[in-house]
Design a protein around this motif. Structure first.
Motif, mmCIF file in Angstrom:
data_model
loop_
_atom_site.group_PDB
_atom_site.id
_atom_site.type_symbol
_atom_site.label_atom_id
_atom_site.label_comp_id
_atom_site.label_asym_id
_atom_site.label_seq_id
_atom_site.Cartn_x
_atom_site.Cartn_y
_atom_site.Cartn_z
ATOM 1 N N LEU A 225 4.836 14.037 9.090
ATOM 2 C CA LEU A 225 4.749 14.318 7.665
ATOM 3 C C LEU A 225 3.899 13.254 6.976
ATOM 4 O O LEU A 225 3.945 12.081 7.333
ATOM 5 N N SER A 226 3.128 13.689 5.988
ATOM 6 C CA SER A 226 2.320 12.756 5.202
ATOM 7 C C SER A 226 3.093 12.329 3.955
ATOM 8 O O SER A 226 3.756 13.142 3.311
ATOM 9 N N VAL A 227 3.008 11.041 3.632
ATOM 10 C CA VAL A 227 3.705 10.487 2.471
ATOM 11 C C VAL A 227 2.689 9.750 1.603
ATOM 12 O O VAL A 227 1.888 8.954 2.104
ATOM 13 N N GLN A 228 2.710 10.031 0.315
ATOM 14 C CA GLN A 228 1.830 9.331 -0.622
ATOM 15 C C GLN A 228 2.686 8.604 -1.657
ATOM 16 O O GLN A 228 3.715 9.125 -2.102
ATOM 17 N N LEU A 229 2.241 7.410 -2.027
ATOM 18 C CA LEU A 229 2.991 6.592 -2.971
ATOM 19 C C LEU A 229 2.243 6.498 -4.298
ATOM 20 O O LEU A 229 1.093 6.055 -4.334
ATOM 21 N N ALA A 230 2.883 6.945 -5.357
ATOM 22 C CA ALA A 230 2.365 6.749 -6.717
ATOM 23 C C ALA A 230 3.291 5.751 -7.396
ATOM 24 O O ALA A 230 4.086 6.080 -8.276
ATOM 25 N N VAL A 231 3.206 4.521 -6.929
ATOM 26 C CA VAL A 231 4.138 3.462 -7.329
ATOM 27 C C VAL A 231 3.335 2.248 -7.780
ATOM 28 O O VAL A 231 2.501 1.736 -7.034
ATOM 29 N N LYS A 232 3.598 1.774 -8.993
ATOM 30 C CA LYS A 232 2.847 0.646 -9.545
ATOM 31 C C LYS A 232 3.518 -0.692 -9.296
ATOM 32 O O LYS A 232 2.845 -1.718 -9.202
ATOM 33 N N THR A 233 4.833 -0.731 -9.228
ATOM 34 C CA THR A 233 5.535 -1.992 -8.998
ATOM 35 C C THR A 233 5.244 -2.484 -7.586
ATOM 36 O O THR A 233 5.575 -1.817 -6.597
ATOM 37 N N ILE A 234 4.627 -3.640 -7.484
ATOM 38 C CA ILE A 234 4.103 -4.126 -6.206
ATOM 39 C C ILE A 234 5.187 -4.265 -5.150
ATOM 40 O O ILE A 234 5.029 -3.815 -4.008
ATOM 41 N N GLU A 235 6.313 -4.873 -5.491
ATOM 42 C CA GLU A 235 7.366 -5.088 -4.506
ATOM 43 C C GLU A 235 7.957 -3.774 -4.012
ATOM 44 O O GLU A 235 8.284 -3.626 -2.834
ATOM 45 N N VAL A 236 8.095 -2.822 -4.925
ATOM 46 C CA VAL A 236 8.623 -1.512 -4.538
ATOM 47 C C VAL A 236 7.654 -0.814 -3.594
ATOM 48 O O VAL A 236 8.046 -0.230 -2.582
ATOM 49 N N LYS B 263 5.423 -2.198 -1.625
ATOM 50 C CA LYS B 263 5.427 -2.886 -0.335
ATOM 51 C C LYS B 263 6.647 -2.491 0.489
ATOM 52 O O LYS B 263 6.551 -2.245 1.689
ATOM 53 N N SER B 264 7.788 -2.416 -0.171
ATOM 54 C CA SER B 264 9.025 -2.055 0.529
ATOM 55 C C SER B 264 8.942 -0.648 1.098
ATOM 56 O O SER B 264 9.284 -0.404 2.260
ATOM 57 N N LEU B 265 8.450 0.312 0.304
ATOM 58 C CA LEU B 265 8.309 1.691 0.762
ATOM 59 C C LEU B 265 7.277 1.805 1.885
ATOM 60 O O LEU B 265 7.474 2.548 2.852
ATOM 61 N N SER B 266 6.194 1.066 1.744
ATOM 62 C CA SER B 266 5.137 1.100 2.770
ATOM 63 C C SER B 266 5.662 0.613 4.108
ATOM 64 O O SER B 266 5.356 1.196 5.163
ATOM 65 N N ARG B 267 6.466 -0.448 4.085
ATOM 66 C CA ARG B 267 7.026 -0.969 5.331
ATOM 67 C C ARG B 267 7.943 0.058 5.993
ATOM 68 O O ARG B 267 7.925 0.232 7.210
ATOM 69 N N ILE B 268 8.739 0.726 5.189
ATOM 70 C CA ILE B 268 9.639 1.746 5.734
ATOM 71 C C ILE B 268 8.844 2.867 6.394
ATOM 72 O O ILE B 268 9.139 3.305 7.510
ATOM 73 N N ILE B 269 7.806 3.345 5.711
ATOM 74 C CA ILE B 269 6.997 4.455 6.219
ATOM 75 C C ILE B 269 6.281 4.079 7.509
ATOM 76 O O ILE B 269 6.236 4.849 8.473
ATOM 77 N N GLN B 270 5.728 2.871 7.537
ATOM 78 C CA GLN B 270 4.966 2.435 8.708
ATOM 79 C C GLN B 270 5.836 2.303 9.955
ATOM 80 O O GLN B 270 5.368 2.481 11.082
ATOM 81 N N LYS B 271 7.116 2.010 9.756
ATOM 82 C CA LYS B 271 8.032 1.849 10.889
ATOM 83 C C LYS B 271 8.780 3.139 11.232
ATOM 84 O O LYS B 271 9.503 3.183 12.228
ATOM 85 N N PHE B 272 8.581 4.166 10.416
ATOM 86 C CA PHE B 272 9.335 5.416 10.577
ATOM 87 C C PHE B 272 8.545 6.378 11.447
ATOM 88 O O PHE B 272 7.450 6.816 11.084
ATOM 89 N N ASP B 273 9.089 6.714 12.604
ATOM 90 C CA ASP B 273 8.407 7.623 13.524
ATOM 91 C C ASP B 273 8.264 9.006 12.899
ATOM 92 O O ASP B 273 9.246 9.600 12.450
ATOM 93 N N GLY B 274 7.024 9.518 12.864
ATOM 94 C CA GLY B 274 6.788 10.853 12.326
ATOM 95 C C GLY B 274 6.335 10.876 10.890
ATOM 96 O O GLY B 274 6.189 11.949 10.305
ATOM 97 N N LEU B 275 6.092 9.700 10.290
ATOM 98 C CA LEU B 275 5.570 9.624 8.925
ATOM 99 C C LEU B 275 4.224 8.925 8.937
ATOM 100 O O LEU B 275 4.023 7.957 9.668
#
Length: 389
Positions: A8-19, A21-33
């Motif tokens: 699945l493809s995931v796109q982030l429309a998130v301006k808060t930098i820490e948020v 970064k946190s979401l990006s780390r989850i996605i990168q480690k999540f198999d199938g995203l």
């Protein structure tokens, strides 16, 4: 389709930098995203949107995104969890709402839920739809007429039964010429579909593929190599395999280049056509290539058919000599008529459209008959309604 193959493809429309970064780390480690960075992408499976200082305007944007069918699943996040944020978010169509700071387990659970649903949908499709058949075409060398064979083979299959659905896939990155051979223009290619494979259904394919006047649906190769858009290994194979749910016949123009995708497609193919001409260099290549094809898991001699293209009875290498060098019999011959073939190519037509009663057209018709009359029983599949449009 196995769960691990549901991507699945995931796109982030998130301006808060820490948020972000946190979401990006989850996605990168999540198999199938996969994290979709292209903001112009025509479709994204999951959009994570941060509600900012103007919630009412953002909720209108959310409704528009869902109405335009460019987002599969909408997740929202906000530092506020008040009722004036939560209720409009749910009413607008949000499936999940993440508080800030991000709860990693909460986000992972939401992603897993969507991934499981996509996997279940694919499993149901696999179980309820009869599979179409794949026919792969490979060239012994460049210039032997591989694309000519693939194009005319596909259009001849379609001519045998207008009620069946036929797809023609051009795997030749950079040098793919199938659209040129059929005088077609399209902005979509298999890379675009591969990046949105979880969206693969009849409606999406109808809009993404271009249909020739013969009825054949064409999926071109990318016109350039863009390193930022290269698909993960095996993605093209998943596209071809998934398309069996929607087409009765799939002809794959593999050109003359082996890669992981083509080897996997061979294992799913009913027949593999190795196109050659009766010249000594080509025949020697055929002997080498057939061993490479047999190396693909599950591909046996009975599934590989060698085609002598541009055949002339007085060729320097006879059929008998070629069979001896190769170690197996050539399955079929396509007569040589260079002028007719070039007329068809230059006018963007099939050979049968130019001269239906020619010896070449009859040869392709006989090949198509051996395929189309092989007992494939389908009601046209999910894709059959396209033939009525």
């Amino acid at each position: 389709m196995d769960a691990q193959n549901t991507t699945l493809s995931v796109q982030l429309a998130v301006k808060t930098i820490e948020v972000r970064k946190s979401l990006s780390r989850i996605i990168q480690k999540f198999d199938g995203l996969t994290l979709e960075e292209n903001t112009d992408s025509p479709w994204v499976d999951i959009l994570v949107l941060e509600i900012g200082s103007n919630p009412s305007a953002e909720f209108e944007t959310i409704k528009a995104l869902l109405q335009e069918n460019v987002v599969g699943n909408l997740f929202l996040t906000s530092p506020k969890t008040t009722a004036d944020i939560l209720l409009p978010a749910l009413r607008a169509g949000a499936r999940e709402f993440f508080t800030q700071p991000i709860d990693v387990e909460e986000v992972k659970a939401a992603f897993q839920k969507v991934k499981d649903q996509a996997h279940n949908q694919n499993t149901v499709a696999d179980q309820t739809v009869n599979k179409g058949k794949i026919y792969s075409v490979l060239g012994a060398k460049g210039g032997v007429g591989t694309t000519t064979f693939a194009v005319n083979f596909a259009t001849s299959i379609q001519a045998r039964d207008k009620n069946k659905s036929v797809a023609l896939i051009d795997m030749n990155r950079l040098v793919g010429e199938v659209p040129l051979f059929l005088d077609l223009e399209t902005d979509t290619n298999w890379e675009d579909i591969g990046r949105n494979i979880s969206r693969l259904d009849a409606a999406y394919l109808q809009s993404a593929m271009v249909r020739h006047s013969s009825g054949v649906y064409v999926l071109p190769a990318p016109g350039k190599v863009d390193t930022e858009k290269l698909l993960p290994a095996g993605s093209l194979f998943q596209v071809v395999k998934s398309m069996r749910n929607f087409f009765d016949y799939i002809v794959v123009d593999g050109g003359m280049y082996f890669d992981e995708n083509l080897f996997k497609i061979f294992t799913e193919s009913e027949q593999i056509y190795l196109v050659s001409i009766l010249s000594l260099p080509c025949i020697i290549n055929v002997r080498k290539l057939q061993q490479s094809v047999f190396a693909a898991n599950g591909v046996t001699n009975g599934r590989l058919r060698i085609i002598a293209n541009r055949f002339e009875k007085k060729a320097q290498v006879s059929l008998a000599e070629a069979n001896k060098i190769i170690g197996t019999d050539i399955s079929a011959t396509i007569p040589n008529n260079y002028a007719l073939s070039m007329t068809a190519i230059n006018n963007g037509k099939s050979i049968a459209d130019v001269s239906r009663n020619s010896n070449i057209a009859r040869a392709y018709s006989q090949l198509a008959e051996s395929v189309a009359d092989s007992g494939l029983e389908r009601a046209g599949g999910i894709f059959s309604w396209f033939s009525k449009n």
